[in-house]
Enzyme design. Structure first.
Site, PDB file in Angstrom:
ATOM      1  N   ARG A  95      30.410  47.234  41.417  1.00 43.75           N
ATOM      2  CA  ARG A  95      30.567  46.068  40.531  1.00 43.75           C
ATOM      3  C   ARG A  95      31.629  45.109  41.089  1.00 43.75           C
ATOM      4  NH1 ARG A  95      34.494  43.273  38.120  1.00 43.75           N
ATOM      5  NH2 ARG A  95      35.563  45.209  37.636  1.00 43.75           N
ATOM      6  N   ASP A  96      32.886  45.507  41.039  1.00 45.77           N
ATOM      7  CA  ASP A  96      33.963  44.601  41.462  1.00 45.77           C
ATOM      8  C   ASP A  96      33.799  44.261  42.943  1.00 45.77           C
ATOM      9  OD1 ASP A  96      36.274  43.103  41.445  1.00 45.77           O
ATOM     10  OD2 ASP A  96      37.512  44.627  40.510  1.00 45.77           O
ATOM     11  N   HIS A 139      44.568  48.914  37.825  1.00 47.95           N
ATOM     12  CA  HIS A 139      43.464  48.312  38.601  1.00 47.95           C
ATOM     13  C   HIS A 139      44.108  47.331  39.577  1.00 47.95           C
ATOM     14  CE1 HIS A 139      39.256  46.417  38.653  1.00 47.95           C
ATOM     15  NE2 HIS A 139      39.996  45.431  39.150  1.00 47.95           N
ATOM     16  N   HIS A 175      44.201  45.112  42.995  1.00 47.30           N
ATOM     17  CA  HIS A 175      43.617  44.490  44.179  1.00 47.30           C
ATOM     18  C   HIS A 175      44.695  44.499  45.257  1.00 47.30           C
ATOM     19  CE1 HIS A 175      39.686  42.991  42.675  1.00 47.30           C
ATOM     20  NE2 HIS A 175      40.270  43.266  41.527  1.00 47.30           N
ATOM     21  N   CYS A 206      37.480  38.749  43.425  1.00 47.25           N
ATOM     22  CA  CYS A 206      37.034  38.218  42.148  1.00 47.25           C
ATOM     23  C   CYS A 206      36.541  36.806  42.381  1.00 47.25           C
ATOM     24  CB  CYS A 206      38.163  38.217  41.120  1.00 47.25           C
ATOM     25  SG  CYS A 206      37.670  37.448  39.557  1.00 47.25           S
ATOM     26  N   ASN A 261      39.601  45.526  45.826  1.00 50.11           N
ATOM     27  CA  ASN A 261      40.426  46.545  45.195  1.00 50.11           C
ATOM     28  C   ASN A 261      40.977  47.444  46.290  1.00 50.11           C
ATOM     29  OD1 ASN A 261      37.975  46.077  43.178  1.00 50.11           O
ATOM     30  ND2 ASN A 261      39.774  46.687  42.033  1.00 50.11           N
TER      31      ASN A 261
HETATM   32  P1  HMG Z   1      29.035  30.478  28.714  1.00 50.76           P
HETATM   33  O1  HMG Z   1      28.342  29.497  29.610  1.00 50.76           O
HETATM   34  O2  HMG Z   1      30.220  30.003  27.938  1.00 50.76           O
HETATM   35  O3  HMG Z   1      28.009  31.218  27.745  1.00 50.76           O
HETATM   36  O4  HMG Z   1      29.455  31.708  29.616  1.00 50.76           O
HETATM   37  P2  HMG Z   1      27.059  30.703  26.608  1.00 50.76           P
HETATM   38  O5  HMG Z   1      27.073  31.735  25.548  1.00 50.76           O
HETATM   39  O6  HMG Z   1      27.337  29.268  26.256  1.00 50.76           O
HETATM   40  O7  HMG Z   1      25.627  30.770  27.343  1.00 50.76           O
HETATM   41  C1  HMG Z   1      25.279  29.936  28.439  1.00 50.76           C
HETATM   42  C2  HMG Z   1      24.103  30.538  29.195  1.00 50.76           C
HETATM   43  O8  HMG Z   1      24.443  31.822  29.709  1.00 50.76           O
HETATM   44  C3  HMG Z   1      22.871  30.767  28.297  1.00 50.76           C
HETATM   45  O9  HMG Z   1      21.744  30.633  29.135  1.00 50.76           O
HETATM   46  C4  HMG Z   1      23.020  32.203  27.901  1.00 50.76           C
HETATM   47  O10 HMG Z   1      21.791  32.805  27.554  1.00 50.76           O
HETATM   48  C5  HMG Z   1      23.557  32.813  29.174  1.00 50.76           C
HETATM   49  P3  HMG Z   1      20.882  29.272  29.211  1.00 50.76           P
HETATM   50  O11 HMG Z   1      20.437  29.034  27.795  1.00 50.76           O
HETATM   51  O12 HMG Z   1      21.826  28.225  29.716  1.00 50.76           O
HETATM   52  O13 HMG Z   1      19.786  29.615  30.194  1.00 50.76           O
HETATM   53  N1  HMG Z   1      24.333  34.059  28.938  1.00 50.76           N
HETATM   54  C6  HMG Z   1      24.075  35.236  29.512  1.00 50.76           C
HETATM   55  N2  HMG Z   1      23.149  35.620  30.414  1.00 50.76           N
HETATM   56  C7  HMG Z   1      23.141  36.906  30.813  1.00 50.76           C
HETATM   57  N3  HMG Z   1      24.039  37.821  30.354  1.00 50.76           N
HETATM   58  C8  HMG Z   1      24.961  37.481  29.444  1.00 50.76           C
HETATM   59  C9  HMG Z   1      25.009  36.135  28.990  1.00 50.76           C
HETATM   60  N4  HMG Z   1      25.790  35.473  28.129  1.00 50.76           N
HETATM   61  C10 HMG Z   1      25.361  34.203  28.093  1.00 50.76           C
HETATM   62  N5  HMG Z   1      25.843  38.392  29.014  1.00 50.76           N
HETATM   63  C11 HMG Z   1      29.943  34.038  29.926  1.00 50.76           C
HETATM   64  C12 HMG Z   1      30.168  32.797  29.082  1.00 50.76           C
HETATM   65  C13 HMG Z   1      30.954  35.079  29.502  1.00 50.76           C
HETATM   66  C14 HMG Z   1      28.521  34.535  29.718  1.00 50.76           C
HETATM   67  C15 HMG Z   1      30.110  33.647  31.425  1.00 50.76           C
HETATM   68  O14 HMG Z   1      31.337  33.000  31.569  1.00 50.76           O
HETATM   69  C16 HMG Z   1      30.040  34.829  32.345  1.00 50.76           C
HETATM   70  O15 HMG Z   1      28.999  35.455  32.501  1.00 50.76           O
HETATM   71  N6  HMG Z   1      31.155  35.182  32.991  1.00 50.76           N
HETATM   72  C17 HMG Z   1      31.211  36.363  33.828  1.00 50.76           C
HETATM   73  C18 HMG Z   1      32.400  36.328  34.685  1.00 50.76           C
HETATM   74  C19 HMG Z   1      32.469  37.582  35.519  1.00 50.76           C
HETATM   75  O16 HMG Z   1      31.583  38.431  35.541  1.00 50.76           O
HETATM   76  N7  HMG Z   1      33.592  37.692  36.248  1.00 50.76           N
HETATM   77  C20 HMG Z   1      33.841  38.793  37.104  1.00 50.76           C
HETATM   78  C21 HMG Z   1      34.138  40.061  36.356  1.00 50.76           C
HETATM   79  S1  HMG Z   1      35.797  40.141  35.708  1.00 50.76           S
HETATM   80  C22 HMG Z   1      36.741  40.731  37.019  1.00 50.76           C
HETATM   81  O17 HMG Z   1      36.271  40.838  38.125  1.00 50.76           O
HETATM   82  C23 HMG Z   1      38.154  41.199  36.710  1.00 50.76           C
HETATM   83  C24 HMG Z   1      38.291  42.730  36.653  1.00 50.76           C
HETATM   84  O18 HMG Z   1      37.853  43.335  37.864  1.00 50.76           O
HETATM   85  C25 HMG Z   1      39.756  43.113  36.404  1.00 50.76           C
HETATM   86  C26 HMG Z   1      40.728  42.418  37.361  1.00 50.76           C
HETATM   87  O19 HMG Z   1      40.594  42.568  38.582  1.00 50.76           O
HETATM   88  O20 HMG Z   1      41.586  41.714  36.842  1.00 50.76           O
HETATM   89  C27 HMG Z   1      37.445  43.321  35.504  1.00 50.76           C
HETATM   90 MG    MG Z   2      39.003  43.489  39.654  1.00 47.64          MG
END
Ligand code: HMG
Ligand code: MG
Length: 299
Positions: free
Chosen positions: A15-16, A207, A209, A240, A249
């Site tokens: 995933r990450d 966690h 990096h 990220c 990581n």
């Molecule tokens: P948004 O644009 O504000 O969402 O995104 P919305 O509710 O307004 O929806 C917009 C569109 O997205 C719609 O589609 C929804 O259906 C779709 P459209 O009508 O335009 O075709 N949608 C989705 N589609 C699939 N799955 C869903 C979903 N939700 C809405 N769950 C949202 C808000 C949170 C969805 C967006 O910002 C997003 O997906 N962000 C993901 C970011 C991400 O994955 N980042 C990396 C992971 S975090 C990380 O790496 C940190 C970590 O490792 C810890 C660390 O290192 O600190 C965990």
């Molecule tokens: Mg991370």
């Protein structure tokens, strides 16, 4: 202070790690990676994310990956879910454990999940409720715990506040993410010491990096604070997408090597893990990010 005798590793490479790769990776290759990791003895694998494919295209095939992995008894296969839509997709894919992810920095929260910290917590509440109804365990993440790419310094008290909220709403464990890898051991100890006033130590995870090469030292500092769960990524994959310049990581192989030197049990086979890391690194055409793996390959 005595160190924990046993530590749990949460493998976040599929995933990450893979979420940040530029080139597309086939479902078959992702499945192979997950199966290699379970064969090496990892008991917790973060397999993918149910997020918007517009935001993170690399995670688009997560449902197919879940459908095709060989589920080994005793292994937790988890996924990230930012909202109800994500949880529904995870349920549909037969996922039994998910993670919600918030941040201790407002700017990062906006860039990563397009809402404020308060809005994100409000979004998680119905998700937690639905997860409970479906018997799905939820882990929580707080990002930017030791620095933010947009805001710089982040106060440990702010991290504690967000961690407390996640714990109070039902996350069984809260993982503190040094998203950009700028943390150092002294700051890490202060952080856990502060957060542990709000969330029990045995419910916290680290966690790290490795952008600044501090991750192993930070893990050791965390052990001294009584933390016994760490997230890591095979071959040091990843970064990220919303933290430019952040590297992967800490490599799982390197963490495992350090733990074995400290007589800390994990139940994971280092050689098999190195094999898994080599395979995915070659597939991606990138150097293996694990120092231990590189040394063993050279030797
Ligand atoms: P948004 O644009 O504000 O969402 O995104 P919305 O509710 O307004 O929806 C917009 C569109 O997205 C719609 O589609 C929804 O259906 C779709 P459209 O009508 O335009 O075709 N949608 C989705 N589609 C699939 N799955 C869903 C979903 N939700 C809405 N769950 C949202 C808000 C949170 C969805 C967006 O910002 C997003 O997906 N962000 C993901 C970011 C991400 O994955 N980042 C990396 C992971 S975090 C990380 O790496 C940190 C970590 O490792 C810890 C660390 O290192 O600190 C965990
Ligand atoms: Mg991370």
């Amino acid at each position: 202070m005595s160190l924990p005798k046993q530590v749990r590793l949460v493998e976040v490479g599929p995933r990450d790690g893979l979420q940040n790769e530029q080139q597309p990776i086939s479902v078959t290759d992702k499945v192979r990676l997950v199966n290699d990791l379970s064969a090496a003895g990892l008991s917790y694998i973060e397999v993918g994310s149910f997020v918007s494919p517009k935001w993170v295209p690399q995670m688009a095939g997560s449902a197919e990956v879940f459908a095709q992995i060989q589920r080994k008894a005793g292994v937790t296969y988890a996924a990230l879910t930012p909202n109800m839509k994500g949880l529904e997709a995870a349920i549909e894919a037969g996922v039994k454990e998910v993670a919600v992810f918030g941040a201790a920095s407002e700017a990062f929260s906006q860039k990563n999940i397009n809402c404020s910290i308060a809005e994100s917590l409000a979004r998680f509440a119905p998700l937690m409720e639905a997860a409970r109804e479906h018997d799905i365990r939820v882990r929580g993440y707080v990002s930017c715990v030791l620095g933010c790419p947009y805001e710089g310094e982040v106060a440990p008290a702010k991290v504690a506040e967000v961690a407390r909220e996640l714990y109070a709403m039902g996350c069984y464990e809260v993982s503190l993410g040094d998203t950009i890898g700028t943390g150092t051991p002294g700051k890490t100890r202060t952080l856990f010491d502060t957060v542990a006033r709000e969330v029990p130590r045995e419910r916290l995870a680290g966690h790290f990096h490795d952008t600044y090469g501090q991750a192993l030292a930070n893990i050791y500092a965390s052990l001294l604070e009584g933390i016994a769960v760490f997230d890591s990524s095979v071959a040091g994959l990843g970064g990220c997408p919303y933290a430019k310049g952040a590297s992967g990581n800490v490599a799982s192989e390197d963490v495992l090597y350090m733990f074995s030197g400290l007589d800390i049990a994990t139940g994971i086979d280092l050689d098999s893990l190195i094999g898994a890391g080599q395979r995915i690194s070659q597939l991606l055409g990138r150097a293996n990010g694990s120092r231990v793996a590189r040394a063993r390959q050279a030797g």
